[in-house]
Design a protein around this motif. Structure first.
Motif, PDB file in Angstrom:
ATOM      1  N   ALA A  39       0.835  -1.203   0.000  1.00 51.50           N
ATOM      2  CA  ALA A  39       0.000   0.000   0.000  1.00 51.50           C
ATOM      3  C   ALA A  39       0.871   1.255   0.000  1.00 51.50           C
ATOM      4  N   LEU A  43       1.064   4.176  -2.887  1.00 50.18           N
ATOM      5  CA  LEU A  43       0.871   5.602  -2.610  1.00 50.18           C
ATOM      6  C   LEU A  43       2.074   6.423  -3.075  1.00 50.18           C
ATOM      7  N   GLY A  47       1.840   9.343  -5.872  1.00 49.31           N
ATOM      8  CA  GLY A  47       2.341  10.685  -5.554  1.00 49.31           C
ATOM      9  C   GLY A  47       3.453  11.119  -6.486  1.00 49.31           C
TER      10      GLY A  47
END
Length: 66
Positions: A39, A43, A47
């Motif tokens: 996870a 992310l 980003g």
């Protein structure tokens, strides 16, 4: 001797069960850790993608279209 044999049998069984439980808990913790790592990597990837897209100026015309 019979009491000693039963006592050793019970203690041995408990040790085996505790060992199996610890292995199970360790496996679950490893699975949770892997899920958190995946996870976090997802992310970071999102980003980074958004930051690079912003720096390349591909969405300047749509900056305030929301």
């Amino acid at each position: 001797m019979t009491v000693l044999a039963i006592f050793l049998l019970i203690i041995g069984t408990l040790l085996v069960l505790i060992g199996a439980l610890l292995i199970l808990i360790g496996t679950l913790l490893i699975a949770v850790g892997v899920a958190l790592i995946l996870a976090g990597a997802a992310l970071i990837a999102v980003g980074t993608f958004l930051l690079i897209r912003r720096l390349l100026g591909r969405d300047r015309g749509r900056a305030h279209s929301w």
